[in-house]
Design a protein around this motif. Structure first.
Motif, mmCIF file in Angstrom:
data_model
loop_
_atom_site.group_PDB
_atom_site.id
_atom_site.type_symbol
_atom_site.label_atom_id
_atom_site.label_comp_id
_atom_site.label_asym_id
_atom_site.label_seq_id
_atom_site.Cartn_x
_atom_site.Cartn_y
_atom_site.Cartn_z
ATOM 1 N N LEU A 108 0.834 -1.198 0.000
ATOM 2 C CA LEU A 108 0.000 0.000 0.000
ATOM 3 C C LEU A 108 0.870 1.249 0.000
ATOM 4 C CD1 LEU A 108 -2.586 -1.059 2.735
ATOM 5 C CD2 LEU A 108 -2.852 -1.234 0.256
ATOM 6 N N GLU A 109 2.055 1.098 0.597
ATOM 7 C CA GLU A 109 2.966 2.241 0.738
ATOM 8 C C GLU A 109 4.372 1.712 0.988
ATOM 9 O OE1 GLU A 109 3.352 6.308 3.501
ATOM 10 O OE2 GLU A 109 1.857 4.759 3.958
ATOM 11 N N ILE A 110 5.363 2.444 0.511
ATOM 12 C CA ILE A 110 6.765 2.122 0.790
ATOM 13 C C ILE A 110 7.410 3.356 1.413
ATOM 14 C CG2 ILE A 110 9.005 1.467 -0.163
ATOM 15 C CD1 ILE A 110 7.555 -0.039 -2.364
ATOM 16 N N LYS A 111 7.938 3.189 2.617
ATOM 17 C CA LYS A 111 8.541 4.312 3.334
ATOM 18 C C LYS A 111 10.050 4.134 3.425
ATOM 19 C CE LYS A 111 4.622 5.601 6.292
ATOM 20 N NZ LYS A 111 4.178 5.812 7.696
ATOM 21 N N ASP A 112 10.763 5.255 3.314
ATOM 22 C CA ASP A 112 12.217 5.253 3.443
ATOM 23 C C ASP A 112 12.625 6.189 4.574
ATOM 24 O OD1 ASP A 112 13.213 3.628 1.067
ATOM 25 O OD2 ASP A 112 11.921 5.081 0.052
ATOM 26 N N ASN A 113 13.536 5.720 5.403
ATOM 27 C CA ASN A 113 14.118 6.585 6.427
ATOM 28 C C ASN A 113 15.516 6.092 6.747
ATOM 29 O OD1 ASN A 113 13.075 4.245 7.743
ATOM 30 N ND2 ASN A 113 13.195 5.304 9.700
ATOM 31 N N LYS A 114 16.160 6.707 7.730
ATOM 32 C CA LYS A 114 17.521 6.321 8.102
ATOM 33 C C LYS A 114 17.594 6.068 9.594
ATOM 34 C CE LYS A 114 21.242 7.634 5.012
ATOM 35 N NZ LYS A 114 22.521 8.377 4.907
ATOM 36 N N GLU A 115 18.395 5.071 9.959
ATOM 37 C CA GLU A 115 18.613 4.744 11.362
ATOM 38 C C GLU A 115 20.085 4.407 11.543
ATOM 39 O OE1 GLU A 115 17.893 4.217 15.311
ATOM 40 O OE2 GLU A 115 16.411 4.882 13.844
ATOM 41 N N GLN A 116 20.780 5.224 12.333
ATOM 42 C CA GLN A 116 22.208 5.034 12.599
ATOM 43 C C GLN A 116 23.021 4.913 11.304
ATOM 44 O OE1 GLN A 116 23.488 2.619 15.827
ATOM 45 N NE2 GLN A 116 21.509 2.623 16.855
ATOM 46 N N GLY A 117 22.671 5.758 10.331
ATOM 47 C CA GLY A 117 23.407 5.802 9.076
ATOM 48 C C GLY A 117 23.029 4.728 8.077
ATOM 49 N N ILE A 118 22.047 3.890 8.406
ATOM 50 C CA ILE A 118 21.614 2.809 7.512
ATOM 51 C C ILE A 118 20.269 3.183 6.888
ATOM 52 C CG2 ILE A 118 21.014 0.363 7.351
ATOM 53 C CD1 ILE A 118 22.739 -0.120 9.824
ATOM 54 N N LYS A 119 20.144 3.012 5.573
ATOM 55 C CA LYS A 119 18.873 3.277 4.895
ATOM 56 C C LYS A 119 17.871 2.167 5.227
ATOM 57 C CE LYS A 119 20.936 5.730 0.967
ATOM 58 N NZ LYS A 119 21.160 5.721 -0.504
ATOM 59 N N ILE A 120 16.697 2.565 5.698
ATOM 60 C CA ILE A 120 15.652 1.619 6.085
ATOM 61 C C ILE A 120 14.478 1.752 5.120
ATOM 62 C CG2 ILE A 120 14.151 0.807 7.933
ATOM 63 C CD1 ILE A 120 17.082 0.688 8.702
ATOM 64 N N LYS A 121 14.128 0.656 4.457
ATOM 65 C CA LYS A 121 12.975 0.640 3.558
ATOM 66 C C LYS A 121 11.895 -0.257 4.165
ATOM 67 C CE LYS A 121 13.672 0.448 -0.868
ATOM 68 N NZ LYS A 121 13.103 1.754 -1.305
ATOM 69 N N THR A 122 10.685 0.287 4.318
ATOM 70 C CA THR A 122 9.574 -0.461 4.905
ATOM 71 C C THR A 122 8.436 -0.576 3.905
ATOM 72 O OG1 THR A 122 10.143 0.406 7.102
ATOM 73 C CG2 THR A 122 7.973 -0.610 6.846
ATOM 74 N N LYS A 123 8.042 -1.806 3.605
ATOM 75 C CA LYS A 123 6.922 -2.061 2.693
ATOM 76 C C LYS A 123 5.689 -2.405 3.525
ATOM 77 C CE LYS A 123 10.129 -3.629 -0.858
ATOM 78 N NZ LYS A 123 10.588 -4.729 -1.738
ATOM 79 N N ILE A 124 4.654 -1.586 3.393
ATOM 80 C CA ILE A 124 3.444 -1.734 4.203
ATOM 81 C C ILE A 124 2.360 -2.409 3.367
ATOM 82 C CG2 ILE A 124 1.711 -0.524 5.578
ATOM 83 C CD1 ILE A 124 3.788 1.782 5.813
ATOM 84 N N PHE A 125 1.863 -3.552 3.880
ATOM 85 C CA PHE A 125 0.879 -4.336 3.146
ATOM 86 C C PHE A 125 -0.487 -4.299 3.831
ATOM 87 C CE2 PHE A 125 4.760 -6.085 1.447
ATOM 88 C CZ PHE A 125 4.438 -6.441 0.148
ATOM 89 N N GLN A 126 -1.510 -4.534 3.034
ATOM 90 C CA GLN A 126 -2.867 -4.674 3.555
ATOM 91 C C GLN A 126 -2.956 -5.958 4.389
ATOM 92 O OE1 GLN A 126 -5.893 -6.560 1.190
ATOM 93 N NE2 GLN A 126 -7.161 -4.711 1.269
ATOM 94 N N ASN A 127 -3.626 -5.881 5.535
ATOM 95 C CA ASN A 127 -3.741 -7.052 6.410
ATOM 96 C C ASN A 127 -4.428 -8.225 5.723
ATOM 97 O OD1 ASN A 127 -2.817 -6.702 9.339
ATOM 98 N ND2 ASN A 127 -3.805 -4.751 8.921
ATOM 99 N N GLU A 128 -5.575 -7.954 5.091
ATOM 100 C CA GLU A 128 -6.346 -9.040 4.477
ATOM 101 C C GLU A 128 -5.549 -9.765 3.403
ATOM 102 O OE1 GLU A 128 -7.453 -6.106 5.140
ATOM 103 O OE2 GLU A 128 -9.383 -6.221 6.170
ATOM 104 N N GLY A 129 -4.857 -8.999 2.572
ATOM 105 C CA GLY A 129 -4.063 -9.605 1.513
ATOM 106 C C GLY A 129 -2.894 -10.403 2.060
ATOM 107 N N PHE A 130 -2.221 -9.844 3.063
ATOM 108 C CA PHE A 130 -1.059 -10.510 3.645
ATOM 109 C C PHE A 130 -1.460 -11.827 4.310
ATOM 110 C CE2 PHE A 130 2.270 -11.337 6.709
ATOM 111 C CZ PHE A 130 3.424 -10.978 6.040
ATOM 112 N N VAL A 131 -2.516 -11.781 5.127
ATOM 113 C CA VAL A 131 -2.945 -12.966 5.872
ATOM 114 C C VAL A 131 -3.433 -14.071 4.933
ATOM 115 C CG1 VAL A 131 -4.665 -13.839 7.513
ATOM 116 C CG2 VAL A 131 -3.472 -11.696 7.979
#
Length: 239
Positions: A108-131
């Motif tokens: 549904l969405e892909i978020k990018d951020n940084k944590e301690q100098g490391i690029k963090i990519k988070t892929k957010i999925f719909q619950n119904e589809g994932f389950v």
């Protein structure tokens, strides 16, 4: 008067217990990030009034893990082996009272951020589809294993869960969501694996939980520290 004091004391004790938010670790695992001083912890802890927290956190290997001061990574599953530059993970959207009319298997969405100098990519999925792509739980005993840079291979496996047991010559897993528990003297008791598969276009293919136990004595030190979470024994405080 004595009855009043007794009730007052009980009330004060109840408030103290209810307000106690100190966390008590129930599980702790660690994984090294290759060519880096950073490590990733997986933690699970319980607090007062049955409060529960769990997740992952990046720390320097010289830091002591402190459950009260960790900043959790924003996902539930790793997509790939974490590196010193990039970490990619998957999470389901927050639950609400709305029920989706259609199942969606792409992020549904892909978020990018940084944590301690490391690029963090988070892929957010719909619950119904994932389950709906969850394909259950399987348990096997394995005879031997082999490890490559990015995979684990288990050989001569016997099904110990199904009513109609099957035998497998080999199972291969990508080194991502793998957790090894031990008993005494570094001997493995159990290996848990969340085998999450995404397509090259980010569609959810499947997610299967495996629990593997060794047929023979197997030392945890025979496994590497990269791409695999190893249990950290928690020292309990004596009250």
């Amino acid at each position: 008067m004595k009855l009043f004091k007794s009730l007052l004391y009980s009330f004060i004790v109840l408030i103290f217990i209810s307000c106690d938010r100190s966390w008590h670790l129930s599980e702790l695992y660690i994984q090294k990030i290759e060519n880096s001083s950073k490590v990733i912890y997986k933690y699970d802890a319980w607090g007062g009034r049955d409060s529960h927290i769990f997740g992952y956190a990046i720390l320097d290997s010289t830091d002591v893990f402190d459950i009260d001061n960790v900043k959790p990574l924003p996902f539930q599953y790793f997509e790939n082996i974490p590196t010193k530059r990039n970490i990619s993970g998957v999470i389901c959207e927050k639950l609400d009272d709305k029920k989706a009319s259609n199942k969606i298997f792409m992020p549904l969405e892909i978020k990018d951020n940084k944590e301690q100098g490391i690029k963090i990519k988070t892929k957010i999925f719909q619950n119904e589809g994932f389950v709906s792509r969850n394909q259950g739980y399987k348990r096997y005993q394995f005879e031997t294993f082999k490890e490559s840079k990015d995979s684990l291979f288990f050989y001569n496996l016997n099904d110990v869960e199904s009513l109609e047991p099957e035998h497998l010559d080999v199972l291969k897993f990508k080194k991502t969501n793998i957790y090894i528990r031990t008993k005494s003297q570094n001997l493995i008791s159990n290996i848990s694996i969340e085998d999450l598969k995404l397509s090259p276009k980010n569609e959810i293919i499947s997610n299967i939980r495996y629990d593997l136990t060794p047929q023979n004595k197997t030392d945890i030190r025979n496994f590497s520290n990269v791409g695999i979470f190893k249990e950290v024994k928690i020292r309990r405080k004596i009250e």
